[in-house]
Enzyme design. Structure first.
Site, PDB file in Angstrom:
ATOM      1  N   GLU A 164       8.808  -7.111 -10.861  1.00  0.00           N
ATOM      2  CA  GLU A 164       7.559  -7.790 -10.519  1.00  0.00           C
ATOM      3  C   GLU A 164       7.748  -9.308 -10.593  1.00  0.00           C
ATOM      4  OE1 GLU A 164       4.270  -5.280 -10.110  1.00  0.00           O
ATOM      5  OE2 GLU A 164       6.240  -5.288  -9.159  1.00  0.00           O
ATOM      6  N   GLY A 173       0.854  -1.174   0.000  1.00  0.00           N
ATOM      7  CA  GLY A 173       0.000   0.000   0.000  1.00  0.00           C
ATOM      8  C   GLY A 173       0.890   1.224   0.000  1.00  0.00           C
ATOM      9  N   SER A 208       5.781  -5.454  -1.249  1.00  0.00           N
ATOM     10  CA  SER A 208       5.779  -4.059  -1.671  1.00  0.00           C
ATOM     11  C   SER A 208       6.149  -3.127  -0.519  1.00  0.00           C
ATOM     12  CB  SER A 208       4.417  -3.720  -2.273  1.00  0.00           C
ATOM     13  OG  SER A 208       4.405  -2.456  -2.868  1.00  0.00           O
ATOM     14  N   ALA A 209       5.200  -2.354   0.022  1.00  0.00           N
ATOM     15  CA  ALA A 209       5.502  -1.460   1.140  1.00  0.00           C
ATOM     16  C   ALA A 209       6.041  -2.230   2.337  1.00  0.00           C
ATOM     17  CB  ALA A 209       4.258  -0.668   1.542  1.00  0.00           C
ATOM     18  N   HIS A 227       8.824  -3.328  -7.213  1.00  0.00           N
ATOM     19  CA  HIS A 227       8.167  -2.945  -8.472  1.00  0.00           C
ATOM     20  C   HIS A 227       9.150  -2.257  -9.423  1.00  0.00           C
ATOM     21  CE1 HIS A 227       4.327  -3.706  -6.433  1.00  0.00           C
ATOM     22  NE2 HIS A 227       4.688  -2.852  -5.493  1.00  0.00           N
TER      23      HIS A 227
END
Length: 244
Positions: free
Chosen positions: A190, A86, A118-119, A155
């Site tokens: 990715e 997020g 991700s985050a 990413h």
């Protein structure tokens, strides 16, 4: 330490976390209940339910760190922790506010399985400074968990020669970071992830691997399966926060 750091939580044509089911199952072997950190998104209950549905086939139940009103105590008793993706600024602000920087780091250093996507992968770095996100809130500090001694850029995108976009490429932005900070940055494309077990660090994934950027050196490419243990020998850049 026992870390699984995913670049992304979803891949094209696959469900949430489905592209990494096998490595997640191995990472969480022996874990009955996982504590999920949902603070990167606004709706904590819905996010926790999404993770619970994804991990149910693996026999792992999920409890949100926010549910009992004492996140640090919840982490202290956790079998494993997963920090979802997020907005990284919102996530780090919440980690500091709830006393989770020290709580999660202490458990992870002691060997508790930690998973991020991700985050949540950004949080495993010494600082927030190589995130891709917009600073929608202001954390009290950019200091993150420091579970690895280098920076990660989830990413990671390669330049597209056919695009009409005139802004900086991802590599140019990370080169600017390296002008100010002498800390290597691993760009995770990715579908890739890092797996740390003790002093071993290996790149995994279903895609094109990772790109390592260092100050004063040419970028270096790594394919899934590469041994990245040399990065763990870097000097630690983690500074323990004065509070939290």
């Amino acid at each position: 330490m026992n870390l699984l750091l995913l670049s992304n939580s979803a891949a094209p044509g696959r469900g949430y976390l489905e592209h990494a089911t096998e490595v997640i199952a191995d990472h969480l072997a022996g874990v009955d209940e996982l504590v999920f950190v949902p603070y990167a998104l606004a709706d904590h209950d819905a996010y926790t339910a999404k993770v619970a549905a994804a991990l149910k086939p693996l026999g792992v139940s999920v409890r949100g760190v926010h549910e009992d009103g004492d996140p640090a105590r919840t982490v202290a008793g956790a079998q494993a922790v997963f920090t979802g993706g997020g907005n990284s600024f919102r996530l780090l602000k919440a980690l500091h506010e709830h006393g989770l920087i020290g709580a999660v780091r202490e458990r992870a250093v002691a060997g508790m399985p930690y998973m991020g996507s991700s985050a949540g992968t950004n949080m495993a770095c010494p600082t927030l400074r190589t995130t891709n996100d917009m600073p929608i809130v202001q954390p009290p500090s950019f200091t993150a968990l420091g579970l690895v001694p280098f920076q990660i850029n989830p990413h990671y995108l390669d330049p597209d020669p056919s695009t009409s976009h005139m802004g900086e490429t991802r590599e140019e932005r990370l080169a600017q970071f390296l002008e100010e900070n002498d800390v290597p940055v691993l760009g995770l494309r990715e579908g890739t992830w890092l797996r740390r077990t003790g002093d071993a660090l290996r790149l995994g994934g279903i895609a094109a691997g990772a790109r390592l950027l260092r100050r004063g050196a040419k970028p270096r490419e790594y394919a899934p399966g590469a041994d990245l243990g040399e990065l763990l020998a870097l000097p630690a850049h983690f500074d323990t926060p004065a509070a939290g």
